[in-house]
Enzyme design. Structure first.
Site, PDB file in Angstrom:
ATOM      1  N   GLU A 201     -58.215 -15.424 -81.358  1.00  0.00           N
ATOM      2  CA  GLU A 201     -58.403 -16.578 -82.249  1.00  0.00           C
ATOM      3  C   GLU A 201     -59.231 -16.255 -83.487  1.00  0.00           C
ATOM      4  O   GLU A 201     -59.998 -17.099 -83.961  1.00  0.00           O
ATOM      5  CB  GLU A 201     -59.067 -17.738 -81.492  1.00  0.00           C
TER       6      GLU A 201
ATOM      7  N   GLU B 160     -52.404 -20.195 -74.763  1.00  0.00           N
ATOM      8  CA  GLU B 160     -53.381 -21.042 -74.057  1.00  0.00           C
ATOM      9  C   GLU B 160     -52.957 -22.498 -74.117  1.00  0.00           C
ATOM     10  O   GLU B 160     -53.101 -23.151 -75.152  1.00  0.00           O
ATOM     11  CB  GLU B 160     -54.790 -20.905 -74.672  1.00  0.00           C
TER      12      GLU B 160
HETATM   13  C1  GAL Z   1     -60.088 -20.939 -76.863  1.00  0.00           C
HETATM   14  C2  GAL Z   1     -60.489 -19.514 -76.529  1.00  0.00           C
HETATM   15  C3  GAL Z   1     -60.675 -19.349 -75.025  1.00  0.00           C
HETATM   16  C4  GAL Z   1     -61.522 -20.462 -74.488  1.00  0.00           C
HETATM   17  C5  GAL Z   1     -60.918 -21.793 -74.852  1.00  0.00           C
HETATM   18  C6  GAL Z   1     -61.692 -22.982 -74.396  1.00  0.00           C
HETATM   19  O1  GAL Z   1     -60.300 -21.203 -78.190  1.00  0.00           O
HETATM   20  O2  GAL Z   1     -59.515 -18.620 -76.983  1.00  0.00           O
HETATM   21  O3  GAL Z   1     -61.236 -18.102 -74.766  1.00  0.00           O
HETATM   22  O4  GAL Z   1     -62.787 -20.337 -75.016  1.00  0.00           O
HETATM   23  O5  GAL Z   1     -60.854 -21.901 -76.236  1.00  0.00           O
HETATM   24  O6  GAL Z   1     -61.779 -23.010 -73.042  1.00  0.00           O
END
Ligand code: GAL
Length: 839
Positions: free
Chosen positions: A182, A253
């Protein structure tokens, strides 16, 4: 003739060669990842290996597979593997190779997100602290010392995977890898200025040069250079498009819930919304989707990021912190996965044809040759709709997608949850001590006090106030700032000690007594009324970190601790005494940490005198026998304040039940319709953010376990209890017209006629059986698990039929039809609702 034959044999041979050498090759095109030349639909879930134990891994992986996943994703946690530069640890809970091999053994692929910056609510975003001390280093930018270390660790991991032949190109399970994390977010990359772009290019080229034989991704990196695939993270990614029409649409994600913080309420994400997001993604051309998290787990030890990330990293994931499937989330997603996989041939064959069916109504059709699959969506947030599609009419509840694997029959609608739901509960047990190990103590506890202020011999003095992380290098959460001052008089009743700090929390002791504490913002500017004496006064400030920052531009340099000013305000003559530039004495960590009290074997423990309660800075110790059976174990810290705890020398994490979530902002039954965000659905308001702390079974012996805790603010350890978690009730609610093919049908053995769908119940643990039927109704029952009620129409036979079919067995199935229950009301759509108890 002969020549043709030879030619044929030649091409046949070339074909075989090509097949064997490329069969495990992983490539991509604009549609999907191609494994061995074939496009694939990939349904993935995150399980972070250090957030559970090696003993839990096989079961978590199996439950992922049973839930319909074909990929397991994990980050690689640099600070676990290289705690000291050049000293690697891939043993026990850090055995990444074993974890990857277990996924492979279950027949699952792996997406290895190396990072090595991972964010992940993990201490310092995964960076080892020593990295910070490399001369001239600047993290995550075009900086030689940083790039050298990042490349070294990335290559180390890639080499390890290659040695073990774990890349798909070598016949292993790893089909994808991630570099960075990110970096392209709007609040990150722009802040690094002109050095950012060269860093992104370098990271991409560096990763590619490692020749893993499988593609790399960069998430949230719109300008990810070719051949890196840029991917999407978020609650929804259906609107995402990759940066080239040669790249597939991947979602790395999909946040299945959200993380919890100390001091915060507990976030949850309704499965109807999660299922909707997943179906929308595949509707709009996505082919790889990963649940972040599928099993969240636990931030043991001091691994949680922050500050203030709780020890539980449950995440409201489909598999809960303890490894139990969370229903109906797990089951409904399993149904969604089944429905999507029924569409696989059509999905991989072609691009979707999107057409509007009216305002907020959309169809996507994948038609290739004789295969056809369709997704019908109602993205409206309030009104249900009926749409016409291919000459048929379909009911679409608001905020839902119907999946039609044959373009005709609805396999599943995301808003209609047909899976099992469960009610789980914790059973409390008193802390059981071994009778011969009470060390003469009537309470069963022994204790020792941590000295206020400087007590170790490695203390040092410096003029002025020091930033904490640079001082402790995160060897401990604690840093003492001590000073002694001489006053001509007692300063007067208005004296206030004013402390400014970078956080995270601090306790101020005056002349050995706790005078005040602050956390979060209250620690950043703390005013403590103090009583001083004429002559010598000691000021001992205990500053502490609660998980190092893991996100934000330059987060590695934000710092913590008391950076000043520190002043005595409101002295008698109206004056102020600035203490900031005095000579302070520092001590990193606690005396008890240096003595190794955490494993219980050393130190001077008191057991004869009265057990101190509600005393700050106290170590407590007891012995206990493990709760019998194999149910997951937690320790309930209700009654304690804040600190860290160890079982048989292993840290179960920071505990902080005294930190209560805000009273308002919760919504126990949150409306799943409409865009979700991390504050939308919260529960547990006004209660401790976390009172239960997971103790992995494998860390326990049947008896003689040693439990040590350090209490910072004060608590009563005799109130601590064990809790074991179990499923108490199973519920299912299936309607007569439960749509095929995701649901299973009950057919007449002789005629083959479909009698109706089947309602199935199964206790989650192999050693459980259904002990009673708490509720059964065939007709028009309504309500939810634990609160079912009979409707106007209800068959008299339901309870006895269910009782006969289920009680005494671990699982049972009953057909949902009038053939079995009789018809209590003609012309009315009926359903069967059941709640059963498992013991
Ligand atoms: C995303 C990040 C993850 C985790 C998630 C929130 O932005 O890539 O590693 O932090 O947010 O749980």
């Amino acid at each position: 003739m002969r020549a043709t034959r030879i030619l044929f044999l030649f091409f046949w041979f070339i074909g075989i060669l090509a097949y064997t050498s490329f069969c495990a090759n992983v490539t991509y095109d604009h549609r999907a990842l191609l494994i061995g030349g074939k496009r694939r639909i990939l349904i993935s879930g995150s399980i972070h290996y250090p957030r559970s134990t090696p003993e839990m891994w096989p079961d978590l992986i199996q439950k992922s597979k049973d839930g319909g996943l074909n990929v397991i994703e994990t980050y690689v946690f640099w600070n676990k593997h290289e705690p000291v530069r050049g000293q690697y640890n891939f043993e026990g809970g850090n055995d990444l190779v074993k974890f990857v091999k277990l996924a492979a053994a279950a027949g699952l692929y792996v997406h290895l997100r190396i990072g090595p910056y991972v964010c992940a609510e993990w201490n310092y975003g995964g960076f080892p602290l020593w990295l910070h001390f490399i001369p001239g280093i600047q993290f995550r930018t075009d900086n030689e010392p940083f790039k050298r270390e990042m490349q070294r660790f990335t290559a180390k991991i890639v080499d390890l995977m290659k040695q073990e032949k774990l890349y798909a190109s070598q016949g292993g399970p790893i089909i994808l890898s991630q570099i960075e994390n990110e970096y392209g977010n709007g609040d990150i990359e722009p802040r690094y200025g002109p050095a950012a772009k060269p860093y992104v290019k370098w990271a991409a080229a560096m990763a590619t040069s490692l020749n893993t034989g499988v593609p790399w991704v960069m998430c949230q990196q719109a300008d990810a250079p070719d051949p890196i695939i840029n991917t999407c993270n978020g609650f929804y990614c259906d609107q995402f498009t990759p940066n080239s029409n040669q790249k597939p649409k991947f979602w790395t994600e999909n946040w299945s819930g959200w993380f919890r913080s100390f001091g915060g309420a507990v976030p949850y994400r309704p499965v109807e919304d999660l299922a909707f997001a997943v179906a929308r993604f595949f509707q709009r051309g996505g082919t790889l989707q990963n649940y972040y998290m599928y099993h969240g787990g636990t931030n043991f030890d001091r691994t949680s990021g922050g500050p203030f990330i709780s020890t539980s990293y449950d995440y409201d994931a489909p598999i809960d912190e303890y490894g139990i499937v969370r229903q109906p989330k797990w089951g409904h997603l399993k149904d969604v996965h089944k429905a999507i996989m029924l569409c696989e041939e059509a999905l991989i064959a072609t691009d979707p044809q999107i057409k509007s069916l009216g305002p907020n109504l959309e169809a996507a059709v994948y038609r290739a040759g004789s295969t056809c699959a369709a997704f019908l969506a109602n993205v409206g947030t309030s009104s249900d709709a009926t749409v016409n599609f291919n000459g048929n009419s379909y009911h679409l509840p608001a905020w839902s997608v119907s999946i039609l694997p044959d373009c005709k029959n609805v396999a599943l609608n995301t808003a209609k949850v047909n899976s099992l739901s469960t009610i789980s509960s914790f059973t409390r047990e008193i802390f059981k001590e071994d009778s011969d190990s009470l060390e003469g103590s009537s309470s069963g506890w022994s204790w020792t006090s941590e000295t206020v202020g400087i007590s170790k011999d490695d203390e040092f003095s410096k003029v002025g106030l020091l930033e904490q992380i640079n001082t402790t290098a995160d060897r401990s959460d604690y840093l003492w700032y001590s000073l002694s001052i001489d006053l001509d008089d007692d300063g007067g009743p208005q004296t206030v000690l004013h402390i400014e700090s970078l956080g995270h929390a601090l306790h101020a002791f005056i002349n050995g007594k706790l005078a005040g504490s602050g956390v979060r913002d209250a620690a950043k500017k703390l005013d403590v009324p103090v009583t001083l004496v004429a002559g010598k006064n000691t000021i001992d400030l205990l500053s502490l970190t609660v998980g190092l920052q893991n996100y934000g531009a330059f987060f590695d340099t934000w710092g913590a601790g008391i950076t000043g000013p520190v002043r005595l305000n409101g002295l008698k003559n109206g004056s102020t005494l600035d203490l900031s530039s005095q000579q302070w004495t520092y001590q990193v960590g606690l005396q008890g940490e240096q003595l190794g009290l955490s494993d219980g074997s050393s130190g001077n423990w008191n057991s004869q005198s009265t057990l101190p309660k509600n005393q700050p800075l106290t170590w407590y110790k007891t012995n206990f026998a493990a709760p019998s059976g194999n149910k997951p174990v937690a320790i309930d810290f209700t009654g304690m304040g804040k600190g860290e705890a160890w079982v048989n020398g292993q840290s179960i994490g920071r505990f902080w039940p005294a930190y209560i979530a805000p009273k308002s902002g919760c919504n126990e039954a949150c409306n799943y319709r409409g865009a979700y965000n991390s504050n939308k659905c919260l529960k547990n308001c006004g209660k401790p953010s976390q009172s239960l702390y997971h103790v992995p079974r494998s860390w326990l012996r049947p008896s003689g376990n040693i439990f040590v805790l350090f209490e910072e603010i004060g608590g009563d350890p005799t109130l601590i209890t064990f809790a074991t978690k179990q499923i108490e009730s199973l519920c299912a609610h299936v309607s007569e017209s439960h749509p095929p093919p995701v649901g299973s049908w009950n057919t007449d053995a002789e005629s083959g006629r479909k009698l109706g769908p089947v309602l199935s119940l199964e206790c989650p643990n192999p050693d459980q059986v259904i002990s009673s039927i708490k509720f059964a109704s065939f007709g028009t029952p309504h309500g939810t698990c634990g609160n079912f009620i009979h409707g106007r129409c209800s068959s008299k036979r339901a309870l006895s039929i269910l009782h006969k079919a289920c009680v005494g067995s671990r699982s049972c199935s009953v057909g949902v039809s009038v053939d079995i229950f009789g018809n209590p009301c003609r012309g009315v759509a009926k359903s069967l609702a059941v709640e059963a108890a498992c013991t």
